[in-house]
Design a protein around this motif. Structure first.
Motif: not given
Length: 443
Positions: A223-247
């Motif tokens: 990744p990115n041609g270098q070893f340090l490129g293997i790390f990434s910040a975890p993405p946020s769940l805020s836009k998909v978690a508990f998004q239900f349509e109970f109606a």
């Protein structure tokens, strides 16, 4: 030194390693192998659900975390080496049938997955799924293992581009002048050599060596041609978690969608458990799987967790057979796979460097391993042989474990009944056959 011994002792007590004729090294290696053969879901699932309008980063996080939760549940509740994650086919139904085909929102589809998960748990408590598992005749159980073997091999061949669709044929040989198929073929030879030399961890080392071979050929890459490129910040769940349509939970469309998710999930899971546990000699003399209830409950917990976090139905993965082939026999294999899914949250570029061409040889070889029960199928009694054959061939032909089981069980009931052998058919089999036929006609 003493702390290391204490850790090994804890793992021995928790997972009963000696009782299952395995050890820590074997189980961890099996967990790595299982993860590598199913890690593609971390790339495929977010991309597919993003087409439905979901946040791709959020779905990636939900896929990894729900898989880890389900694997941990399998490890500690059932002590089986089965790994779980968002199911292929189920995610396609989510996006292309429910959202695109029926015109519903992804929140509607996610709500259907949640309801299905709740029903799945209730069915686990009333032993409904256990009754289904135990009602399937032994010849069909063996056929399921063989069919899954062909299915896994087909996945491997297509992932590598050795087999492709279109071009005037249903399936055909891919372009072997391309690098990916060439790397996969080299990997197949390497893995075969390691197996022939009885190298422990042959599938795992085959994946690693094939990945490395793919680096200078451009099939795999750092990744990115270098070893340090293997790390990434975890993405946020805020836009998909508990998004239900109970109606809309009391609408006919919700009933149809929920039942479809439930049907495929139940029979994919049961088929996988039958096939992989049969190959690992985990079934007892009556063809039953001890702690089946716990295994099914872990699957249901994964589905509920996945819906809450923001991903499609979580199910037991057929790729678990790769870990079993490496000697995995306990929940420590599943635990290892779950830990790797969590690590993928921050090491996703590293795991992303393993191409389908590198995991394809392992899947193809596992397909071979899964074929052995065919020797034990009664091919002289055609009321047994035809249903077994249909079970085997319809899994790869229909690209569905569930549909293979449907064809096998319905043909078994019909042939046994019209030939005067109805005593061989349980009441549960009759009920299921009727439900299968109604499902194919009306859904």
């Amino acid at each position: 030194m003493s702390s290391k011994l204490e850790n090994v002792s804890f793992l021995e007590r928790q997972f009963k390693l000696k009782q299952n004729k395995t050890d820590v090294k074997t189980e961890i290696l099996a967990g790595f192998t299982t993860f590598m053969t199913m890690a593609y879901i971390l790339a495929v699932n977010p991309g597919m659900l993003a087409e439905a309008g979901m946040d791709q980063g959020g779905v990636f996080a939900a896929t990894a975390i729900s898989a880890a939760i389900a694997c941990f549940a399998m490890a500690f509740m059932a002590n089986y080496p089965f790994a779980l994650a968002s199911g292929m086919g189920l995610n396609a139904f989510f996006t292309y049938s429910v959202v695109f085909g029926m015109g519903h929102t992804w929140q509607f589809a996610l709500t259907a997955v949640l309801i299905e998960g709740i029903l799945f748990i209730l069915l686990s408590f009333v032993n409904f799924r256990e009754a289904i598992f135990n009602s399937i005749p032994m010849n069909l159980k063996k056929a399921v293992s063989v069919g899954i073997g062909l299915f896994i091999a087909l996945i491997g061949f297509t992932n590598a581009g050795i087999v492709v669709g279109g071009g005037g044929t249903i399936l055909g040989l891919g372009d072997l002048s391309q690098r990916a198929p060439q790397v996969a073929i080299i990997g197949l030879i390497i893995t075969g050599l390691l197996l022939a030399k009885k190298v422990k961890g042959a599938l795992f080392f085959g994946i690693i060596l094939t990945t490395l071979i793919g680096l200078p050929l451009g099939v795999s890459y750092m990744p990115n041609g270098q070893f340090l490129g293997i790390f990434s910040a975890p993405p946020s769940l805020s836009k998909v978690a508990f998004q239900f349509e109970f109606a809309n939970i009391f609408t006919f469309d919700m009933l149809i969608v929920m039942f479809s998710f439930l049907f495929v999930d139940v029979f994919d899971t049961i088929g996988t458990l039958i096939g992989v546990s049969s190959k690992a000699n985990m079934l007892d003399e009556n063809g039953k799987l001890p702690k089946l209830k716990e295994a099914l409950l872990a699957d249901a917990i994964g589905t509920m967790a996945g819906a809450c976090l923001g991903t499609s139905t979580v199910t037991t993965y057929v790729e678990s057979a790769s870990g079993v082939a490496e000697g995995g026999r306990t929940g420590l294999t599943a635990l290892t796979t779950g830990v790797l899914f969590l690590l993928a949250l921050v090491l996703s570029p590293l795991f992303g460097m393993i191409p389908g061409a590198a995991t394809a040889p392992a899947l193809i070889i596992v397909g071979l391993f899964m074929m052995s029960p065919i020797k034990e199928i009664d091919l002289d009694d055609f009321t047994e042989a035809i249903p077994a054959f249909l079970t085997i061939v319809m899994m790869p032909f229909a690209y569905s474990i569930a549909e293979g089981i449907v064809f096998g069980m319905v043909s078994y009931v019909i042939l046994k009944t019209i030939t005067g052998k109805s005593k061989d058919v349980s009441a549960v089999m009759y009920v299921l056959a009727v439900l299968f036929v109604l499902k194919e006609i009306f859904i």
